[in-house]
Design a protein around this motif. Structure first.
Motif, PDB file in Angstrom:
ATOM      1  N   ILE A  27       0.798  -0.783  -4.562  1.00  0.00           N
ATOM      2  CA  ILE A  27       0.457  -1.892  -3.559  1.00  0.00           C
ATOM      3  C   ILE A  27       0.947  -1.299  -2.259  1.00  0.00           C
ATOM      4  CG2 ILE A  27       1.506  -4.064  -2.498  1.00  0.00           C
ATOM      5  CD1 ILE A  27       2.171  -4.720  -5.717  1.00  0.00           C
ATOM      6  N   GLY A  28       0.150  -1.768  -1.207  1.00  0.00           N
ATOM      7  CA  GLY A  28       0.624  -1.308   0.379  1.00  0.00           C
ATOM      8  C   GLY A  28       0.060  -2.459   1.122  1.00  0.00           C
ATOM      9  N   VAL A  29      -0.213  -1.917   2.375  1.00  0.00           N
ATOM     10  CA  VAL A  29      -0.724  -3.088   3.496  1.00  0.00           C
ATOM     11  C   VAL A  29      -1.936  -2.277   3.923  1.00  0.00           C
ATOM     12  CG1 VAL A  29       1.339  -3.744   4.162  1.00  0.00           C
ATOM     13  CG2 VAL A  29       0.553  -1.599   5.363  1.00  0.00           C
ATOM     14  N   THR A  30      -2.956  -3.177   4.437  1.00  0.00           N
ATOM     15  CA  THR A  30      -4.305  -2.847   4.456  1.00  0.00           C
ATOM     16  C   THR A  30      -4.397  -2.103   5.952  1.00  0.00           C
ATOM     17  OG1 THR A  30      -4.890  -4.699   5.588  1.00  0.00           O
ATOM     18  CG2 THR A  30      -5.140  -4.793   3.024  1.00  0.00           C
ATOM     19  N   ASP A  31      -5.363  -1.505   6.161  1.00  0.00           N
ATOM     20  CA  ASP A  31      -5.843  -0.927   7.346  1.00  0.00           C
ATOM     21  C   ASP A  31      -5.911  -1.710   8.396  1.00  0.00           C
ATOM     22  OD1 ASP A  31      -6.623   1.595   8.705  1.00  0.00           O
ATOM     23  OD2 ASP A  31      -8.871   0.881   8.562  1.00  0.00           O
ATOM     24  N   HIS A  32      -6.442  -3.050   8.045  1.00  0.00           N
ATOM     25  CA  HIS A  32      -6.372  -3.976   9.016  1.00  0.00           C
ATOM     26  C   HIS A  32      -5.162  -4.436   9.602  1.00  0.00           C
ATOM     27  CE1 HIS A  32      -7.569  -7.629  11.266  1.00  0.00           C
ATOM     28  NE2 HIS A  32      -6.626  -8.426  10.650  1.00  0.00           N
ATOM     29  N   ALA A  33      -4.162  -4.498   8.699  1.00  0.00           N
ATOM     30  CA  ALA A  33      -2.867  -4.908   8.948  1.00  0.00           C
ATOM     31  C   ALA A  33      -2.015  -3.616   9.549  1.00  0.00           C
ATOM     32  CB  ALA A  33      -1.952  -5.126   7.663  1.00  0.00           C
ATOM     33  N   GLN A  34      -2.205  -2.496   9.335  1.00  0.00           N
ATOM     34  CA  GLN A  34      -1.622  -1.305  10.017  1.00  0.00           C
ATOM     35  C   GLN A  34      -1.999  -1.352  11.364  1.00  0.00           C
ATOM     36  OE1 GLN A  34      -2.534   1.815  11.119  1.00  0.00           O
ATOM     37  NE2 GLN A  34      -4.748   1.720  10.537  1.00  0.00           N
ATOM     38  N   GLU A  35      -3.463  -1.484  11.691  1.00  0.00           N
ATOM     39  CA  GLU A  35      -4.081  -1.490  12.957  1.00  0.00           C
ATOM     40  C   GLU A  35      -3.460  -2.608  13.807  1.00  0.00           C
ATOM     41  OE1 GLU A  35      -8.319  -2.035  12.525  1.00  0.00           O
ATOM     42  OE2 GLU A  35      -8.409   0.097  12.046  1.00  0.00           O
ATOM     43  N   SER A  36      -3.254  -3.835  13.074  1.00  0.00           N
ATOM     44  CA  SER A  36      -2.533  -4.871  13.926  1.00  0.00           C
ATOM     45  C   SER A  36      -1.120  -4.779  14.322  1.00  0.00           C
ATOM     46  CB  SER A  36      -2.608  -6.272  13.276  1.00  0.00           C
ATOM     47  OG  SER A  36      -3.981  -6.654  12.904  1.00  0.00           O
ATOM     48  N   LEU A  37      -0.084  -3.922  13.536  1.00  0.00           N
ATOM     49  CA  LEU A  37       1.076  -3.922  13.836  1.00  0.00           C
ATOM     50  C   LEU A  37       1.360  -2.633  14.705  1.00  0.00           C
ATOM     51  CD1 LEU A  37       2.384  -3.746  10.035  1.00  0.00           C
ATOM     52  CD2 LEU A  37       3.200  -5.349  11.956  1.00  0.00           C
ATOM     53  N   GLY A  38       0.338  -1.606  14.699  1.00  0.00           N
ATOM     54  CA  GLY A  38       0.507  -0.606  15.506  1.00  0.00           C
ATOM     55  C   GLY A  38       1.420   0.514  14.913  1.00  0.00           C
ATOM     56  N   ASP A  39       1.979   1.417  15.672  1.00  0.00           N
ATOM     57  CA  ASP A  39       2.616   2.601  15.273  1.00  0.00           C
ATOM     58  C   ASP A  39       3.986   2.194  14.344  1.00  0.00           C
ATOM     59  OD1 ASP A  39       0.759   4.355  16.132  1.00  0.00           O
ATOM     60  OD2 ASP A  39       2.024   4.625  17.746  1.00  0.00           O
ATOM     61  N   LEU A  40       4.268   2.479  13.153  1.00  0.00           N
ATOM     62  CA  LEU A  40       4.837   2.203  12.169  1.00  0.00           C
ATOM     63  C   LEU A  40       6.128   3.131  12.386  1.00  0.00           C
ATOM     64  CD1 LEU A  40       3.049   0.896   9.018  1.00  0.00           C
ATOM     65  CD2 LEU A  40       4.445  -0.384  10.660  1.00  0.00           C
ATOM     66  N   VAL A  41       7.458   2.567  12.455  1.00  0.00           N
ATOM     67  CA  VAL A  41       8.496   3.636  12.718  1.00  0.00           C
ATOM     68  C   VAL A  41       9.640   3.235  11.418  1.00  0.00           C
ATOM     69  CG1 VAL A  41       8.360   3.304  15.200  1.00  0.00           C
ATOM     70  CG2 VAL A  41       9.566   1.453  14.053  1.00  0.00           C
ATOM     71  N   PHE A  42       9.252   2.254  10.674  1.00  0.00           N
ATOM     72  CA  PHE A  42      10.478   1.969   9.641  1.00  0.00           C
ATOM     73  C   PHE A  42       9.768   1.263   8.587  1.00  0.00           C
ATOM     74  CE2 PHE A  42      13.799  -0.674   7.907  1.00  0.00           C
ATOM     75  CZ  PHE A  42      14.650   0.449   7.293  1.00  0.00           C
ATOM     76  N   VAL A  43      10.221   1.495   7.342  1.00  0.00           N
ATOM     77  CA  VAL A  43       9.623   0.913   6.277  1.00  0.00           C
ATOM     78  C   VAL A  43      10.927   0.518   5.237  1.00  0.00           C
ATOM     79  CG1 VAL A  43       8.241   0.808   3.990  1.00  0.00           C
ATOM     80  CG2 VAL A  43       7.301   1.973   6.203  1.00  0.00           C
ATOM     81  N   GLU A  44      11.118  -0.738   4.701  1.00  0.00           N
ATOM     82  CA  GLU A  44      12.068  -0.871   3.754  1.00  0.00           C
ATOM     83  C   GLU A  44      11.608  -1.694   2.538  1.00  0.00           C
ATOM     84  OE1 GLU A  44      15.719  -4.026   3.474  1.00  0.00           O
ATOM     85  OE2 GLU A  44      15.088  -3.566   5.435  1.00  0.00           O
ATOM     86  N   PRO A  45      11.392  -0.624   1.601  1.00  0.00           N
ATOM     87  CA  PRO A  45      10.922  -1.036   0.285  1.00  0.00           C
ATOM     88  C   PRO A  45      11.949  -1.815  -0.572  1.00  0.00           C
ATOM     89  CG  PRO A  45      11.412   1.206   0.173  1.00  0.00           C
ATOM     90  CD  PRO A  45      11.553   0.672   1.630  1.00  0.00           C
ATOM     91  N   PRO A  46      11.322  -2.509  -1.555  1.00  0.00           N
ATOM     92  CA  PRO A  46      12.145  -3.091  -2.616  1.00  0.00           C
ATOM     93  C   PRO A  46      13.008  -1.803  -3.454  1.00  0.00           C
ATOM     94  CG  PRO A  46      10.004  -3.258  -3.271  1.00  0.00           C
ATOM     95  CD  PRO A  46       9.905  -2.483  -1.953  1.00  0.00           C
ATOM     96  N   GLU A  47      13.968  -2.197  -4.085  1.00  0.00           N
ATOM     97  CA  GLU A  47      14.441  -1.027  -4.799  1.00  0.00           C
ATOM     98  C   GLU A  47      13.775  -1.009  -6.016  1.00  0.00           C
ATOM     99  OE1 GLU A  47      18.829  -1.134  -5.439  1.00  0.00           O
ATOM    100  OE2 GLU A  47      19.027  -1.625  -3.214  1.00  0.00           O
ATOM    101  N   ALA A  48      13.644   0.214  -6.583  1.00  0.00           N
ATOM    102  CA  ALA A  48      13.166   0.470  -7.868  1.00  0.00           C
ATOM    103  C   ALA A  48      13.873  -0.479  -8.946  1.00  0.00           C
ATOM    104  CB  ALA A  48      13.021   1.923  -8.519  1.00  0.00           C
ATOM    105  N   GLY A  49      13.316  -1.064  -9.927  1.00  0.00           N
ATOM    106  CA  GLY A  49      14.073  -1.754 -10.923  1.00  0.00           C
ATOM    107  C   GLY A  49      14.314  -3.364 -10.549  1.00  0.00           C
ATOM    108  N   ALA A  50      13.636  -3.579  -9.189  1.00  0.00           N
ATOM    109  CA  ALA A  50      13.863  -5.227  -8.922  1.00  0.00           C
ATOM    110  C   ALA A  50      12.709  -5.787  -9.553  1.00  0.00           C
ATOM    111  CB  ALA A  50      13.554  -5.288  -7.171  1.00  0.00           C
ATOM    112  N   ILE A  51      13.018  -7.159  -9.893  1.00  0.00           N
ATOM    113  CA  ILE A  51      11.991  -8.015 -10.396  1.00  0.00           C
ATOM    114  C   ILE A  51      11.184  -8.805  -9.234  1.00  0.00           C
ATOM    115  CG2 ILE A  51      11.564  -9.687 -11.874  1.00  0.00           C
ATOM    116  CD1 ILE A  51      12.240  -7.077 -13.269  1.00  0.00           C
TER     117      ILE A  51
END
Length: 130
Positions: A27-51
């Motif tokens: 899973i990721g965010v689409t090209d359209h989403a990243q274009e709308s957001l602009g330059d990404l500076v931080f990503v906080e993913p869920p923890e491995a093992g999370a339901i």
């Protein structure tokens, strides 16, 4: 122009899903989403093992403009996160469908994939928004 690969599924919240051969999805965010957001500076993913449950916020991407929730398109267990994004969140901008993936989930219910948009429906969605 926004890329919309035909081999992926999409959500109305601008996430993409790739079914892997082992009952997992990437899973990721689409090209359209990243274009709308602009330059990404931080990503906080869920923890491995999370339901996680379909349509719930499970991660955050932050750009120079805004922070945005990432909603999981399917339910299951997070089996892997893209650790590279901690030091290189801009991978989502440069390669949203490749190196910029966010997480992998072991599907709890494969039928949830049937509720997602195909490439043509997603292209229609973003055309309607634009």
């Amino acid at each position: 122009m926004t890329q919309v690969p035909n081999d992926l599924k999409y959500t109305q919240n601008h996430e993409w899903v790739r079914l892997e051969g082992d009952g997992q999805v990437t899973i990721g965010v689409t090209d359209h989403a990243q274009e709308s957001l602009g330059d990404l500076v931080f990503v906080e993913p869920p923890e491995a093992g999370a339901i996680v449950r379909a349509e719930e916020a499970c991660a955050v991407v932050e750009s120079v403009k805004a922070a945005s929730d990432v909603y999981t398109p399917v339910s299951g267990e997070v089996v892997e996160i893209n650790e590279t994004l901690a030091d290189s969140p801009e991978l989502i901008n440069t390669d949203p469908y490749g190196e910029g993936w966010i997480m992998r989930i072991q599907l709890a219910d494969a039928s949830e994939l049937d509720t997602l948009l195909d490439a043509a429906a997603y292209q229609e969605l973003i055309a309607d928004e634009g």
